[in-house]
Motif scaffolding. Structure first.
Motif, PDB file in Angstrom:
ATOM      1  N   PHE A  42       0.838  -1.199   0.000  1.00 56.48           N
ATOM      2  CA  PHE A  42       0.000   0.000   0.000  1.00 56.48           C
ATOM      3  C   PHE A  42       0.875   1.252   0.000  1.00 56.48           C
ATOM      4  O   PHE A  42       1.995   1.241   0.521  1.00 56.48           O
ATOM      5  CB  PHE A  42      -0.877   0.060   1.261  1.00 56.48           C
ATOM      6  N   SER A  43       0.323   2.324  -0.551  1.00 58.55           N
ATOM      7  CA  SER A  43       0.886   3.651  -0.302  1.00 58.55           C
ATOM      8  C   SER A  43       0.031   4.273   0.794  1.00 58.55           C
ATOM      9  O   SER A  43      -1.176   4.021   0.876  1.00 58.55           O
ATOM     10  CB  SER A  43       0.856   4.519  -1.561  1.00 58.55           C
ATOM     11  N   SER A  44       0.655   5.070   1.642  1.00 60.06           N
ATOM     12  CA  SER A  44      -0.057   5.678   2.764  1.00 60.06           C
ATOM     13  C   SER A  44       0.259   7.166   2.801  1.00 60.06           C
ATOM     14  O   SER A  44       1.430   7.553   2.860  1.00 60.06           O
ATOM     15  CB  SER A  44       0.371   5.016   4.076  1.00 60.06           C
ATOM     16  N   THR A  45      -0.782   7.996   2.747  1.00 56.27           N
ATOM     17  CA  THR A  45      -0.596   9.448   2.772  1.00 56.27           C
ATOM     18  C   THR A  45      -0.920   9.975   4.157  1.00 56.27           C
ATOM     19  O   THR A  45      -2.064   9.880   4.624  1.00 56.27           O
ATOM     20  CB  THR A  45      -1.490  10.137   1.720  1.00 56.27           C
ATOM     21  N   ARG A  46       0.092  10.520   4.806  1.00 57.64           N
ATOM     22  CA  ARG A  46      -0.052  10.971   6.189  1.00 57.64           C
ATOM     23  C   ARG A  46      -1.056  12.119   6.317  1.00 57.64           C
ATOM     24  O   ARG A  46      -1.891  12.139   7.222  1.00 57.64           O
ATOM     25  CB  ARG A  46       1.323  11.415   6.716  1.00 57.64           C
ATOM     26  N   SER A  47      -0.985  13.092   5.406  1.00 58.42           N
ATOM     27  CA  SER A  47      -1.811  14.296   5.530  1.00 58.42           C
ATOM     28  C   SER A  47      -3.299  14.024   5.370  1.00 58.42           C
ATOM     29  O   SER A  47      -4.141  14.753   5.915  1.00 58.42           O
ATOM     30  CB  SER A  47      -1.371  15.343   4.506  1.00 58.42           C
ATOM     31  N   THR A  48      -3.647  12.982   4.624  1.00 56.77           N
ATOM     32  CA  THR A  48      -5.067  12.664   4.419  1.00 56.77           C
ATOM     33  C   THR A  48      -5.494  11.395   5.142  1.00 56.77           C
ATOM     34  O   THR A  48      -6.670  11.022   5.100  1.00 56.77           O
ATOM     35  CB  THR A  48      -5.364  12.502   2.913  1.00 56.77           C
ATOM     36  N   ASN A  49      -4.528  10.726   5.778  1.00 54.77           N
ATOM     37  CA  ASN A  49      -4.802   9.490   6.516  1.00 54.77           C
ATOM     38  C   ASN A  49      -5.506   8.460   5.635  1.00 54.77           C
ATOM     39  O   ASN A  49      -6.506   7.846   6.023  1.00 54.77           O
ATOM     40  CB  ASN A  49      -5.643   9.785   7.761  1.00 54.77           C
ATOM     41  N   THR A  50      -4.962   8.287   4.431  1.00 51.52           N
ATOM     42  CA  THR A  50      -5.548   7.330   3.491  1.00 51.52           C
ATOM     43  C   THR A  50      -4.490   6.343   3.021  1.00 51.52           C
ATOM     44  O   THR A  50      -3.288   6.639   3.026  1.00 51.52           O
ATOM     45  CB  THR A  50      -6.130   8.047   2.261  1.00 51.52           C
ATOM     46  N   ALA A  51      -4.948   5.171   2.610  1.00 48.88           N
ATOM     47  CA  ALA A  51      -4.061   4.139   2.086  1.00 48.88           C
ATOM     48  C   ALA A  51      -4.625   3.627   0.771  1.00 48.88           C
ATOM     49  O   ALA A  51      -5.846   3.476   0.623  1.00 48.88           O
ATOM     50  CB  ALA A  51      -3.917   2.995   3.080  1.00 48.88           C
ATOM     51  N   VAL A  52      -3.740   3.373  -0.187  1.00 47.94           N
ATOM     52  CA  VAL A  52      -4.146   2.891  -1.507  1.00 47.94           C
ATOM     53  C   VAL A  52      -3.443   1.570  -1.789  1.00 47.94           C
ATOM     54  O   VAL A  52      -2.213   1.480  -1.688  1.00 47.94           O
ATOM     55  CB  VAL A  52      -3.801   3.919  -2.607  1.00 47.94           C
ATOM     56  N   PHE A  53      -4.226   0.556  -2.138  1.00 44.58           N
ATOM     57  CA  PHE A  53      -3.677  -0.759  -2.460  1.00 44.58           C
ATOM     58  C   PHE A  53      -2.941  -0.693  -3.798  1.00 44.58           C
ATOM     59  O   PHE A  53      -3.473  -0.200  -4.791  1.00 44.58           O
ATOM     60  CB  PHE A  53      -4.810  -1.784  -2.532  1.00 44.58           C
ATOM     61  N   LEU A  54      -1.687  -1.196  -3.828  1.00 46.70           N
ATOM     62  CA  LEU A  54      -0.869  -1.134  -5.040  1.00 46.70           C
ATOM     63  C   LEU A  54      -0.644  -2.490  -5.692  1.00 46.70           C
ATOM     64  O   LEU A  54      -0.288  -2.551  -6.871  1.00 46.70           O
ATOM     65  CB  LEU A  54       0.498  -0.509  -4.719  1.00 46.70           C
ATOM     66  N   GLY A  55      -0.817  -3.563  -4.956  1.00 45.37           N
ATOM     67  CA  GLY A  55      -0.590  -4.883  -5.525  1.00 45.37           C
ATOM     68  C   GLY A  55      -0.260  -5.891  -4.444  1.00 45.37           C
ATOM     69  O   GLY A  55      -0.074  -5.540  -3.274  1.00 45.37           O
ATOM     70  N   ALA A  56      -0.188  -7.163  -4.849  1.00 42.35           N
ATOM     71  CA  ALA A  56       0.050  -8.241  -3.889  1.00 42.35           C
ATOM     72  C   ALA A  56       1.190  -9.133  -4.351  1.00 42.35           C
ATOM     73  O   ALA A  56       1.391  -9.343  -5.548  1.00 42.35           O
ATOM     74  CB  ALA A  56      -1.214  -9.069  -3.706  1.00 42.35           C
ATOM     75  N   ALA A  57       1.930  -9.652  -3.377  1.00 45.16           N
ATOM     76  CA  ALA A  57       3.013 -10.606  -3.650  1.00 45.16           C
ATOM     77  C   ALA A  57       2.691 -11.909  -2.940  1.00 45.16           C
ATOM     78  O   ALA A  57       2.286 -11.911  -1.772  1.00 45.16           O
ATOM     79  CB  ALA A  57       4.348 -10.056  -3.171  1.00 45.16           C
ATOM     80  N   ALA A  58       2.860 -13.007  -3.646  1.00 39.40           N
ATOM     81  CA  ALA A  58       2.539 -14.309  -3.060  1.00 39.40           C
ATOM     82  C   ALA A  58       3.565 -14.734  -2.024  1.00 39.40           C
ATOM     83  O   ALA A  58       3.242 -15.461  -1.079  1.00 39.40           O
ATOM     84  CB  ALA A  58       2.436 -15.361  -4.157  1.00 39.40           C
TER      85      ALA A  58
END
Length: 217
Positions: A165-181
């Motif tokens: 995930f990427s996590s933005t401190r100022s907006t307190n949001t997280a965005v899923f970027l992908g998965a590793a097995a």
């Protein structure tokens, strides 16, 4: 006037004294370096890496004292760790550009309240991991975790993939970027002993040879 017992003082007495001092210093140096090499050999450092299904990659290192480590190392939360000495993470875009890097554990202390780590020392298997780059101080940081699902909802640790995930401190949001097995772990080779203290031994040998040559003269 000659000093008393002058006949007992070698003509090269000053040189002999200087050589003995240098020899003593060389012995102390070699002993210290050998001790340092022994302490280094007790440590274990491992590199780990993963690639997500979307092309993002992550890499880092972790270390611990091999002499005292249990069969399975378990760490969680912030504060002093039980076994881990260091844990880092760097995240790269699909084009291999560095996005962010940081160290959740440094000097045996975790700075992350979200830290999760479970590692089998015999199997070299990183079973559980929740690690991030937030120590960089950047507004946007990254974390990889198999403690949360792709929707960033907590699940039973290990029951999901390693999700990035990427996590933005100022907006307190997280965005899923992908998965590793899986996460691949490889030992980092230790310095060869002669590389570490070879120069000290060479210096010691040179001084011994010089002393023999002086004595023979």
């Amino acid at each position: 006037m000659l000093p008393r017992f002058a006949a007992d003082v070698p003509a090269n007495g000053h040189s002999e004294s200087l050589l003995m001092k240098r020899l003593s210093h060389a012995v102390l140096l070699a002993t210290a370096v050998v001790g340092f090499a022994a302490s280094v050999s007790a440590g274990a450092t491992f590199a780990y890496s993963f690639t997500t299904n979307t092309g993002y990659t992550g890499a880092g290192e972790f270390s611990y004292d091999a002499a005292t480590a249990p069969a399975v190392i378990v760490e969680s939360g912030s504060g002093p760790t039980t076994t881990l000495q260091s844990l880092s993470l760097a995240v790269f875009s699909p084009s291999s550009a560095l996005l962010d890097s940081g160290s959740a554990v440094s000097g045996g202390v975790s700075s992350s309240p979200y830290l999760g780590f479970e590692y089998g020392t015999a199997t070299l298997a990183l079973i559980l991991l929740d690690n991030n780059t937030s120590s960089s101080g950047n507004d946007v940081s990254y974390f990889v975790s198999n403690y949360v699902d792709p929707a960033n909802v907590p699940v039973t640790p290990g029951s999901t993939t390693f999700n990035l995930f990427s996590s933005t401190r100022s907006t307190n949001t997280a965005v899923f970027l992908g998965a590793a097995a899986e996460i691949v772990v490889t030992p980092v080779p230790e310095p060869a002993p002669m590389t570490v203290f070879g120069p000290g031994l060479l210096a010691l040998g040179g001084l011994l040879g010089l002393r023999r040559a002086t004595s023979a003269g």
